[in-house]
Enzyme design. Structure first.
Site, PDB file in Angstrom:
ATOM      1  N   ARG A 269     -31.160  42.408  16.720  1.00  0.00           N
ATOM      2  CA  ARG A 269     -32.451  42.099  16.125  1.00  0.00           C
ATOM      3  C   ARG A 269     -33.368  42.743  17.315  1.00  0.00           C
ATOM      4  O   ARG A 269     -34.517  42.002  17.718  1.00  0.00           O
ATOM      5  CB  ARG A 269     -32.871  40.815  15.588  1.00  0.00           C
ATOM      6  CG  ARG A 269     -31.972  40.339  14.438  1.00  0.00           C
ATOM      7  CD  ARG A 269     -31.917  41.398  13.318  1.00  0.00           C
ATOM      8  NE  ARG A 269     -31.347  41.014  12.388  1.00  0.00           N
ATOM      9  CZ  ARG A 269     -29.794  41.232  12.080  1.00  0.00           C
ATOM     10  NH1 ARG A 269     -29.683  42.287  12.868  1.00  0.00           N
ATOM     11  NH2 ARG A 269     -29.217  40.791  11.169  1.00  0.00           N
TER      12      ARG A 269
ATOM     13  N   SER B 215     -35.819  35.994   7.167  1.00  0.00           N
ATOM     14  CA  SER B 215     -35.324  35.045   8.167  1.00  0.00           C
ATOM     15  C   SER B 215     -36.265  35.021   9.121  1.00  0.00           C
ATOM     16  O   SER B 215     -36.754  36.009   9.849  1.00  0.00           O
ATOM     17  CB  SER B 215     -33.980  35.736   8.823  1.00  0.00           C
ATOM     18  OG  SER B 215     -33.013  35.822   7.845  1.00  0.00           O
TER      19      SER B 215
ATOM     20  N   GLU C 147     -37.568  35.509  15.149  1.00  0.00           N
ATOM     21  CA  GLU C 147     -37.160  37.004  14.863  1.00  0.00           C
ATOM     22  C   GLU C 147     -38.576  37.859  14.819  1.00  0.00           C
ATOM     23  O   GLU C 147     -38.752  38.790  15.367  1.00  0.00           O
ATOM     24  CB  GLU C 147     -36.370  37.294  13.573  1.00  0.00           C
ATOM     25  CG  GLU C 147     -34.979  37.171  13.830  1.00  0.00           C
ATOM     26  CD  GLU C 147     -34.384  37.691  12.474  1.00  0.00           C
ATOM     27  OE1 GLU C 147     -34.897  38.610  11.935  1.00  0.00           O
ATOM     28  OE2 GLU C 147     -33.136  37.444  12.300  1.00  0.00           O
TER      29      GLU C 147
END
Length: 337
Positions: free
Chosen positions: A164, A237, A333
């Site tokens: 990520r 997420s 994230e």
């Protein structure tokens, strides 16, 4: 080119929180982008590039210029009997691109089905799901340097992709505006069902692991446990799965035998952040107008708040409780502004 003032981007972020930008502009071409760079509004203000709005949390109004890229187009750059190289405009919708490639019979991104956001944002985050990451099919991208308007092509190695992560989230954060992305897809089916949830889904239903079935299965799985941002504000997420070394994992495994994890390269283990959060009692919990989704603890949801600070406050409470119980610091994230 139409630069707007005091512009609300509530409809352009999937958390659906209120944020007004001092200035806002949409760009559809390289020429427009270079023209904007020459303006006083650009040069006298902070600048933020807003893609699909599915990986950002606004906690206050933006005192500067928000640029919204709307570069369109899907073009075949090269192909042979085995593969195809696609050039895709950064403003294309990622979900629509995946659907398009599956219908064409081109394999490589079907496991990334139903991920919200724009194509231009995909390499920034190195999006991933069900055992596949963008870097697996990435070839190159074209971007405009916001310092001087020059155009640069980034090859895969230069993007420094990680979990990520990419160079566009680190040393080049807010430096470049991506205009197009090149992806190399296979004309020969190469199904990847290594991810347990996907392989189990197909096996339990006796479904053949072909391109279309994998795509449909992932859409079904995601829709069954993840809220649709069109109906309930969220960015998918919110936290990364933390990675720990073998010694820390052994310590955690001894104390928490049921801990969920994903084996990594030698010397490290990726932990399931959702399991950590759920173990702290957060799954399905609601605080005011925000909360943790009842089916997926990684997803923070907005039930109607206009204030992104409420979401951030919830996130910090979760981080603190996981740190206290497991000695693990969760990392968001999302891009928090």
């Amino acid at each position: 080119m139409d630069i707007k003032s005091n512009f609300s981007v509530k409809h352009l972020n999937t958390f659906k929180v209120e944020c007004k930008a001092d200035f806002y502009v949409e760009v559809v071409s390289l020429e427009e982008m270079q023209e904007i760079i020459s303006t006083d509004v650009f040069n006298n203000n902070d600048v933020f590039v807003l893609g699909g709005g599915s990986n950002v949390l606004f906690t206050k109004d933006f005192n500067g210029l928000i640029i919204h890229p709307k570069f369109k187009g899907i073009k075949i750059e090269e192909e042979n009997d085995d593969w195809i190289l696609l050039k895709v405009g950064a403003g294309e919708v990622w979900e629509e691109l995946v659907d398009y490639t599956v219908k064409k019979g081109w394999s490589g991104i079907e496991n990334l089905a139903a991920i919200p956001g724009s194509v231009g944002a995909a390499p920034v985050q190195n999006i991933g799901a069900y055992g596949v990451e963008l870097k697996d099919v990435f070839e190159s991208l074209t971007a405009v340097d916001l310092k001087d308007g020059t155009v640069k092509i980034f090859q895969k190695k230069e993007c420094n992709f990680g979990y990520r992560n990419s160079v566009f989230k680190s040393e080049f954060k807010n430096r470049f505006l991506i205009t197009s992305v090149n992806l190399r897809l296979s004309k020969i089916a190469k199904p990847d069902i290594s991810y347990e949830a996907l392989s189990s889904f197909l096996k339990e239903r006796s479904i053949e692991a072909n391109l279309k079935n994998i795509y449909d299965a992932i859409v079904d799985i995601r829709s069954s446990k993840l809220p649709d941002p069109k109906e309930l504000g969220n960015v998918g997420s919110f936290f990364k799965n933390p990675v720990v070394d073998d010694d820390k994992f052994a310590e955690l495994k001894s104390e928490f035998p049921k801990i969920r994890y994903f084996p990594q390269s030698k010397g490290s283990v990726k932990l399931a952040a959702a399991w950590l959060i759920e173990s702290c009692g957060w799954k399905g919990k609601k605080l005011g107008e925000v909360g943790v989704h009842e089916k997926q603890a990684l997803v923070l949801v907005n039930y109607g708040s206009n204030d992104g600070k409420q979401v951030l406050s919830l996130a910090w409470k979760i981080i603190e409780s996981v740190k206290l119980k497991f000695g693990i610091t969760l990392e968001p994230e999302v891009n928090i502004l």
